[in-house]
Design a protein around this motif. Structure first.
Motif, PDB file in Angstrom:
ATOM      1  N   THR A 110       0.602  -1.224   0.078  1.00 56.67           N
ATOM      2  CA  THR A 110      -0.085  -0.023  -0.283  1.00 56.67           C
ATOM      3  C   THR A 110       1.239   1.051   0.011  1.00 56.67           C
ATOM      4  O   THR A 110       1.659   1.253   0.892  1.00 56.67           O
ATOM      5  N   TYR A 111       0.828   2.183  -0.826  1.00 52.20           N
ATOM      6  CA  TYR A 111       0.986   3.297  -0.988  1.00 52.20           C
ATOM      7  C   TYR A 111       0.254   3.973  -0.807  1.00 52.20           C
ATOM      8  O   TYR A 111      -1.157   4.617  -0.922  1.00 52.20           O
ATOM      9  N   LYS A 112       1.031   5.385   0.340  1.00 63.13           N
ATOM     10  CA  LYS A 112       0.373   6.151   0.124  1.00 63.13           C
ATOM     11  C   LYS A 112       1.342   7.647   0.217  1.00 63.13           C
ATOM     12  O   LYS A 112       1.957   7.961   1.557  1.00 63.13           O
ATOM     13  N   PRO A 113       0.784   9.002  -0.689  1.00 63.01           N
ATOM     14  CA  PRO A 113       1.569   9.767  -0.295  1.00 63.01           C
ATOM     15  C   PRO A 113       1.470  11.027  -0.057  1.00 63.01           C
ATOM     16  O   PRO A 113       1.007  12.412  -0.735  1.00 63.01           O
ATOM     17  N   GLY A 114       1.474  11.392   1.646  1.00 57.81           N
ATOM     18  CA  GLY A 114       1.304  11.724   2.599  1.00 57.81           C
ATOM     19  C   GLY A 114      -0.086  12.496   2.308  1.00 57.81           C
ATOM     20  O   GLY A 114      -1.178  11.101   2.310  1.00 57.81           O
ATOM     21  N   GLY A 115      -0.712  13.675   2.728  1.00 63.83           N
ATOM     22  CA  GLY A 115      -2.352  13.654   3.171  1.00 63.83           C
ATOM     23  C   GLY A 115      -3.125  12.904   4.373  1.00 63.83           C
ATOM     24  O   GLY A 115      -1.817  12.650   5.220  1.00 63.83           O
ATOM     25  N   ALA A 116      -4.309  13.042   4.472  1.00 64.67           N
ATOM     26  CA  ALA A 116      -4.763  12.906   5.599  1.00 64.67           C
ATOM     27  C   ALA A 116      -5.263  11.249   5.458  1.00 64.67           C
ATOM     28  O   ALA A 116      -5.019  10.620   4.884  1.00 64.67           O
ATOM     29  N   GLY A 117      -5.204  10.779   7.002  1.00 60.88           N
ATOM     30  CA  GLY A 117      -4.323   9.051   7.269  1.00 60.88           C
ATOM     31  C   GLY A 117      -5.702   8.335   7.248  1.00 60.88           C
ATOM     32  O   GLY A 117      -6.862   8.848   6.728  1.00 60.88           O
ATOM     33  N   ILE A 118      -6.088   7.256   7.127  1.00 61.50           N
ATOM     34  CA  ILE A 118      -7.042   6.026   6.516  1.00 61.50           C
ATOM     35  C   ILE A 118      -7.077   5.742   8.036  1.00 61.50           C
ATOM     36  O   ILE A 118      -6.047   4.611   7.821  1.00 61.50           O
ATOM     37  N   ASN A 119      -7.583   5.093   8.315  1.00 60.58           N
ATOM     38  CA  ASN A 119      -7.769   4.291   9.489  1.00 60.58           C
ATOM     39  C   ASN A 119      -8.131   2.669   9.404  1.00 60.58           C
ATOM     40  O   ASN A 119      -8.006   2.222   7.962  1.00 60.58           O
ATOM     41  N   ASP A 120      -7.717   1.729  10.085  1.00 60.21           N
ATOM     42  CA  ASP A 120      -7.699   0.659   9.289  1.00 60.21           C
ATOM     43  C   ASP A 120      -8.304  -0.637   9.095  1.00 60.21           C
ATOM     44  O   ASP A 120      -8.213  -1.213   7.848  1.00 60.21           O
ATOM     45  N   VAL A 121      -9.754   0.171   9.222  1.00 59.51           N
ATOM     46  CA  VAL A 121     -11.122  -0.260   8.773  1.00 59.51           C
ATOM     47  C   VAL A 121     -10.992   0.209   7.427  1.00 59.51           C
ATOM     48  O   VAL A 121     -11.953  -1.326   6.622  1.00 59.51           O
ATOM     49  N   HIS A 122     -11.232   1.251   7.098  1.00 57.79           N
ATOM     50  CA  HIS A 122     -11.464   1.518   5.788  1.00 57.79           C
ATOM     51  C   HIS A 122      -9.786   1.222   5.321  1.00 57.79           C
ATOM     52  O   HIS A 122     -10.254   0.673   3.813  1.00 57.79           O
ATOM     53  N   LEU A 123      -8.686   1.354   5.324  1.00 56.32           N
ATOM     54  CA  LEU A 123      -7.573   0.655   4.628  1.00 56.32           C
ATOM     55  C   LEU A 123      -8.009  -1.822   4.681  1.00 56.32           C
ATOM     56  O   LEU A 123      -7.551  -1.264   2.867  1.00 56.32           O
ATOM     57  N   GLN A 124      -8.325  -1.936   4.881  1.00 58.75           N
ATOM     58  CA  GLN A 124      -8.726  -3.110   5.009  1.00 58.75           C
ATOM     59  C   GLN A 124      -9.981  -3.461   3.466  1.00 58.75           C
ATOM     60  O   GLN A 124     -10.051  -4.407   2.905  1.00 58.75           O
ATOM     61  N   GLU A 125     -10.814  -2.863   3.762  1.00 56.32           N
ATOM     62  CA  GLU A 125     -11.451  -2.482   2.894  1.00 56.32           C
ATOM     63  C   GLU A 125     -11.143  -2.106   1.698  1.00 56.32           C
ATOM     64  O   GLU A 125     -12.132  -2.994   0.726  1.00 56.32           O
ATOM     65  N   CYS A 126     -10.013  -1.907   1.926  1.00 53.45           N
ATOM     66  CA  CYS A 126      -9.924  -0.675  -0.180  1.00 53.45           C
ATOM     67  C   CYS A 126      -8.687  -2.253  -0.750  1.00 53.45           C
ATOM     68  O   CYS A 126      -8.657  -2.751  -1.401  1.00 53.45           O
ATOM     69  N   ILE A 127      -8.069  -2.784   0.748  1.00 52.70           N
ATOM     70  CA  ILE A 127      -7.704  -4.204   0.002  1.00 52.70           C
ATOM     71  C   ILE A 127      -8.019  -5.254  -0.751  1.00 52.70           C
ATOM     72  O   ILE A 127      -8.180  -5.658  -1.150  1.00 52.70           O
ATOM     73  N   GLU A 128      -9.632  -5.362   0.522  1.00 48.93           N
ATOM     74  CA  GLU A 128     -10.440  -6.538  -0.045  1.00 48.93           C
ATOM     75  C   GLU A 128     -11.236  -5.620  -1.309  1.00 48.93           C
ATOM     76  O   GLU A 128     -11.387  -6.550  -2.449  1.00 48.93           O
ATOM     77  N   GLN A 129     -11.831  -5.070  -1.571  1.00 48.52           N
ATOM     78  CA  GLN A 129     -11.727  -4.704  -2.981  1.00 48.52           C
ATOM     79  C   GLN A 129     -11.342  -4.720  -4.115  1.00 48.52           C
ATOM     80  O   GLN A 129     -11.218  -4.810  -4.876  1.00 48.52           O
TER      81      GLN A 129
END
Length: 276
Positions: free
Chosen positions: A235-254
């Motif tokens: 997973t790659y995040k170039p700055g900006g607002a953070g993302i919580n673990d629940v939303h990140l896991q959902e992104c990975i599943e999608q």
């Protein structure tokens, strides 16, 4: 009235759509725009692929060169990638040196290719310690409407899958290479990385494959790169607002759900190119 509302208060305009789990272009929050792939579009390149993701369009051209390997890695060739974002693809890009976004995107693409181990650089060895292949992957964005990494990664992997390496022999007396273009072999592809980018809107709303307008209104983006068999490349995040673990896991599943469909599109595009 809707146009005036969008112009004066774009965040509120989009928020009213997001609250209904839909976006102004008719997509759901997790929906990705239609993807189209065309192989062999650049006749002067050794391999090429054009990819459209909604209105975002990129073309990858590959050129082969030969060079001496590094002294500490005598069998490894080189894979060099670059993304160009010119004023021709969107008016907010300026002429001159590469923009910060172009540099960040190029670095991210290079990291993805390294981490995914898409190809084995040892396969690019022509003569141990003396000569190796250099694969230059130049990606030009023809039209920018957000999410440039995702189609760029599809374009580079599709072009690499279509690449054929000619046979090369090294004359030991003159130390000059002789290329046999009548005898070629396909480059071995080890993995098929697929990138899916998400925009974070007001911390609790996640949008898959954001458009340029959605990118501008977001507080940050995150790119998830997946491989075959349910594997996660990173997973790659170039700055900006953070993302919580629940939303990140959902992104990975999608992202995992999308990966197989992208691979199928690439396979079909290559098969279509072979029948031309």
């Amino acid at each position: 009235m809707a146009l005036e509302f969008k112009t004066l208060q774009p965040s509120e305009y989009y928020k009213k759509y997001f609250e209904q789990k839909i976006r102004p272009d008719g997509r759901g929050l997790w929906d990705v725009r239609p993807t189209a792939i065309n192989i062999g579009t650049l006749h002067n390149a050794d391999s090429s692929a054009l990819v459209r993701l909604g209105n975002t369009t990129v073309v990858c051209g590959i050129k082969l060169e030969m060079a001496a390997p590094k002294s500490d890695e005598p069998k490894k060739g080189y894979l060099v990638s670059n993304i160009e974002l010119s004023p021709l693809c969107a008016p907010h890009f300026r002429p001159g040196p590469p923009s910060e976004q172009a540099q960040v995107s190029s670095q991210l693409l290079y990291r993805i290719m390294q981490n995914s181990k898409c190809i084995d650089l040892n396969d690019l060895c022509i003569q141990d310690g003396k000569l190796v292949w250099v694969i230059y992957c130049d990606i030009l964005c023809l039209n920018y409407d957000g999410t440039v990494i995702d189609p760029s990664l599809i374009a580079i992997t599709a072009a690499l899958k279509n690449l054929m390496l000619p046979e090369v022999t090294l004359d030991m007396e003159t130390n000059t290479p002789k290329v046999n273009f009548n005898k070629k072999k396909a480059l071995r592809i080890l993995t098929n990385p697929v990138a899916t980018t998400y925009a974070i809107f007001e911390e609790n709303i996640i949008l898959a494959d954001p458009t340029y307008e959605e990118e501008c209104l977001s507080s940050g983006v995150v790119t998830v790169v997946t491989l075959e068999n349910g594997k996660l490349c990173g997973t790659y995040k170039p700055g900006g607002a953070g993302i919580n673990d629940v939303h990140l896991q959902e992104c990975i599943e999608q992202a995992h759900k999308r990966e197989s469909s992208v691979r199928e599109l690439v396979t079909k595009a290559i098969a279509t190119n072979l029948t031309k």
